[in-house]
Design a protein around this motif. Structure first.
Motif, PDB file in Angstrom:
ATOM      1  N   ARG A   1    -115.249  33.692  14.350  1.00  0.00           N
ATOM      2  CA  ARG A   1    -115.256  33.077  13.015  1.00  0.00           C
ATOM      3  C   ARG A   1    -114.833  34.089  11.955  1.00  0.00           C
ATOM      4  NH1 ARG A   1    -120.095  31.820  12.995  1.00  0.00           N
ATOM      5  NH2 ARG A   1    -119.998  29.616  13.547  1.00  0.00           N
ATOM      6  N   LEU A   2    -115.392  35.290  12.021  1.00  0.00           N
ATOM      7  CA  LEU A   2    -115.055  36.314  11.037  1.00  0.00           C
ATOM      8  C   LEU A   2    -113.600  36.754  11.164  1.00  0.00           C
ATOM      9  CD1 LEU A   2    -115.879  38.359   8.838  1.00  0.00           C
ATOM     10  CD2 LEU A   2    -116.674  39.873  10.668  1.00  0.00           C
ATOM     11  N   SER A   3    -113.170  37.061  12.387  1.00  0.00           N
ATOM     12  CA  SER A   3    -111.798  37.545  12.600  1.00  0.00           C
ATOM     13  C   SER A   3    -110.762  36.478  12.262  1.00  0.00           C
ATOM     14  CB  SER A   3    -111.620  37.992  14.056  1.00  0.00           C
ATOM     15  OG  SER A   3    -112.490  39.047  14.367  1.00  0.00           O
ATOM     16  N   ALA A   4    -111.006  35.242  12.677  1.00  0.00           N
ATOM     17  CA  ALA A   4    -110.036  34.164  12.445  1.00  0.00           C
ATOM     18  C   ALA A   4    -109.852  33.896  10.963  1.00  0.00           C
ATOM     19  CB  ALA A   4    -110.494  32.896  13.158  1.00  0.00           C
ATOM     20  N   ASN A   5    -110.929  33.915  10.192  1.00  0.00           N
ATOM     21  CA  ASN A   5    -110.812  33.671   8.753  1.00  0.00           C
ATOM     22  C   ASN A   5    -110.090  34.807   8.045  1.00  0.00           C
ATOM     23  OD1 ASN A   5    -112.375  31.141   7.650  1.00  0.00           O
ATOM     24  ND2 ASN A   5    -113.590  31.913   9.342  1.00  0.00           N
ATOM     25  N   MET A   6    -110.278  36.025   8.510  1.00  0.00           N
ATOM     26  CA  MET A   6    -109.564  37.152   7.910  1.00  0.00           C
ATOM     27  C   MET A   6    -108.073  37.102   8.266  1.00  0.00           C
ATOM     28  SD  MET A   6    -111.563  38.973   6.047  1.00  0.00           S
ATOM     29  CE  MET A   6    -112.234  37.403   5.527  1.00  0.00           C
ATOM     30  N   ILE A   7    -107.776  36.731   9.499  1.00  0.00           N
ATOM     31  CA  ILE A   7    -106.374  36.678   9.931  1.00  0.00           C
ATOM     32  C   ILE A   7    -105.624  35.546   9.226  1.00  0.00           C
ATOM     33  CG2 ILE A   7    -104.908  36.100  11.911  1.00  0.00           C
ATOM     34  CD1 ILE A   7    -106.795  37.665  13.668  1.00  0.00           C
ATOM     35  N   ALA A   8    -106.271  34.386   9.080  1.00  0.00           N
ATOM     36  CA  ALA A   8    -105.595  33.205   8.543  1.00  0.00           C
ATOM     37  C   ALA A   8    -105.045  33.455   7.137  1.00  0.00           C
ATOM     38  CB  ALA A   8    -106.557  32.024   8.527  1.00  0.00           C
ATOM     39  N   GLY A   9    -105.876  34.009   6.257  1.00  0.00           N
ATOM     40  CA  GLY A   9    -105.423  34.263   4.890  1.00  0.00           C
ATOM     41  C   GLY A   9    -104.311  35.290   4.820  1.00  0.00           C
ATOM     42  N   HIS A  10    -104.431  36.344   5.627  1.00  0.00           N
ATOM     43  CA  HIS A  10    -103.399  37.387   5.622  1.00  0.00           C
ATOM     44  C   HIS A  10    -102.068  36.862   6.150  1.00  0.00           C
ATOM     45  CE1 HIS A  10    -106.908  39.834   4.961  1.00  0.00           C
ATOM     46  NE2 HIS A  10    -106.175  40.929   4.836  1.00  0.00           N
ATOM     47  N   LEU A  11    -102.146  36.015   7.164  1.00  0.00           N
ATOM     48  CA  LEU A  11    -100.907  35.431   7.697  1.00  0.00           C
ATOM     49  C   LEU A  11    -100.221  34.545   6.672  1.00  0.00           C
ATOM     50  CD1 LEU A  11    -101.730  34.415  11.382  1.00  0.00           C
ATOM     51  CD2 LEU A  11    -100.157  36.183  10.604  1.00  0.00           C
ATOM     52  N   LEU A  12    -100.999  33.771   5.941  1.00  0.00           N
ATOM     53  CA  LEU A  12    -100.421  32.894   4.922  1.00  0.00           C
ATOM     54  C   LEU A  12     -99.768  33.715   3.815  1.00  0.00           C
ATOM     55  CD1 LEU A  12    -100.026  30.011   4.012  1.00  0.00           C
ATOM     56  CD2 LEU A  12    -102.265  30.071   2.907  1.00  0.00           C
ATOM     57  N   LEU A  13    -100.432  34.783   3.384  1.00  0.00           N
ATOM     58  CA  LEU A  13     -99.847  35.654   2.362  1.00  0.00           C
ATOM     59  C   LEU A  13     -98.564  36.313   2.868  1.00  0.00           C
ATOM     60  CD1 LEU A  13    -103.101  37.352   1.017  1.00  0.00           C
ATOM     61  CD2 LEU A  13    -101.595  35.861  -0.285  1.00  0.00           C
ATOM     62  N   THR A  14     -98.551  36.718   4.127  1.00  0.00           N
ATOM     63  CA  THR A  14     -97.353  37.355   4.702  1.00  0.00           C
ATOM     64  C   THR A  14     -96.209  36.360   4.826  1.00  0.00           C
ATOM     65  OG1 THR A  14     -98.793  38.828   5.976  1.00  0.00           O
ATOM     66  CG2 THR A  14     -96.497  38.687   6.658  1.00  0.00           C
ATOM     67  N   LEU A  15     -96.499  35.151   5.280  1.00  0.00           N
ATOM     68  CA  LEU A  15     -95.460  34.121   5.421  1.00  0.00           C
ATOM     69  C   LEU A  15     -94.811  33.802   4.081  1.00  0.00           C
ATOM     70  CD1 LEU A  15     -97.096  31.635   7.951  1.00  0.00           C
ATOM     71  CD2 LEU A  15     -94.951  32.873   8.272  1.00  0.00           C
ATOM     72  N   LEU A  16     -95.641  33.645   3.058  1.00  0.00           N
ATOM     73  CA  LEU A  16     -95.099  33.345   1.729  1.00  0.00           C
ATOM     74  C   LEU A  16     -94.340  34.537   1.163  1.00  0.00           C
ATOM     75  CD1 LEU A  16     -98.073  31.372   0.120  1.00  0.00           C
ATOM     76  CD2 LEU A  16     -95.894  30.465   0.878  1.00  0.00           C
ATOM     77  N   GLY A  17     -94.853  35.751   1.398  1.00  0.00           N
ATOM     78  CA  GLY A  17     -94.190  36.943   0.876  1.00  0.00           C
ATOM     79  C   GLY A  17     -92.827  37.184   1.496  1.00  0.00           C
ATOM     80  N   ASN A  18     -92.656  36.831   2.776  1.00  0.00           N
ATOM     81  CA  ASN A  18     -91.377  37.046   3.463  1.00  0.00           C
ATOM     82  C   ASN A  18     -90.280  36.106   2.989  1.00  0.00           C
ATOM     83  OD1 ASN A  18     -92.407  39.122   5.000  1.00  0.00           O
ATOM     84  ND2 ASN A  18     -92.928  37.811   6.736  1.00  0.00           N
ATOM     85  N   THR A  19     -90.651  35.038   2.290  1.00  0.00           N
ATOM     86  CA  THR A  19     -89.635  34.095   1.796  1.00  0.00           C
ATOM     87  C   THR A  19     -89.074  34.505   0.433  1.00  0.00           C
ATOM     88  OG1 THR A  19     -91.328  32.716   0.734  1.00  0.00           O
ATOM     89  CG2 THR A  19     -90.750  32.185   3.014  1.00  0.00           C
TER      90      THR A  19
END
Length: 225
Positions: free
Chosen positions: A161-179
């Motif tokens: 639960r802790l790891s997945a929630n930390m990963i999810a937000g960072h992935l979304l920020l990275t995906l948006l930043g790469n565009t």
């Protein structure tokens, strides 16, 4: 070089071939200036209020039969996870709580210590927890099996639960930043605004997840008394 999207979570920092992957876990101590430890300051009053609120809540959950000082262990756990979650929002700082290495290292020893203490000192009480009150005799074997499985997977669910929630937000920020490279000026402005909103959301998630991890650990400890 980022080989795939999840490469942003690769622990790859080193200086002179000495691994510094997990040094970010101790950077939270630097947030407390020297003045915090010597005499009361605004920061110390602020943290004291937070600690007193957490102490009252944890004490209420654990119960009056708990050992003195038990709540301080959970307050320390909350502070450690909170600082690590926040540090992961800064650029070029390794997010240690996004890895099961850290989250499982926190959850598994806690759960094992609770189980060992409960089964050694309160054996009858632990057996009684396997069968909820009012369960029909026919369903008792199935309830014991279900309760046992739910008990065994507790450290895993805490860690994931802790790891997945930390990963999810960072992935979304990275995906948006790469565009950003392929967008126009107006869309880049909108992207920056969206990123700021997501950072605010991630700050709230950092607090909530540290609180959830700690409060669930407290609830698990209250069941063994």
């Amino acid at each position: 070089m980022m080989m795939n999207l999840f490469s942003i979570f690769d622990p790859s920092t080193n200086i002179f071939n000495l691994s510094l992957n997990w040094m970010s876990s101790f950077l939270g101590i630097l947030f407390f200036p020297m003045i915090f430890w010597f005499f009361p300051s605004r920061m110390m009053v602020f943290w004291n209020k937070i600690f007193c609120t957490l102490h009252k809540e944890f004490k209420m959950l654990i119960g009056i039969h708990s050992f003195n000082g038990t709540t301080f262990m959970f307050i320390s756990l909350f502070t450690f996870i909170l600082f690590n979650n926040f540090l992961g929002l800064f650029p070029y700082i390794f997010t240690s709580t996004s890895h099961l290495t850290i989250s499982l290292s926190l959850a598994l020893p806690l759960w094992l210590s609770f189980m060992m203490f409960g089964w050694i000192n309160n054996t009858k009480h632990m057996f009684a927890h396997l069968v909820p009150q009012g369960t029909p005799s026919v369903l008792m074997p199935f309830m014991v099996l279900i309760e046992t499985i739910s008990n065994v997977i507790r450290p895993g669910t805490l860690a994931v639960r802790l790891s997945a929630n930390m990963i999810a937000g960072h992935l979304l920020l990275t995906l948006l930043g790469n565009t950003g490279n392929s967008l126009s000026t107006i869309l880049i402005s909108l992207l920056i605004f969206t990123q700021l909103l997501l950072l605010i959301l991630e700050s709230a998630v950092a607090i909530i997840q540290s609180y959830v991890f700690t409060i669930l650990s407290t609830l698990y400890s209250s069941e063994i008394i």
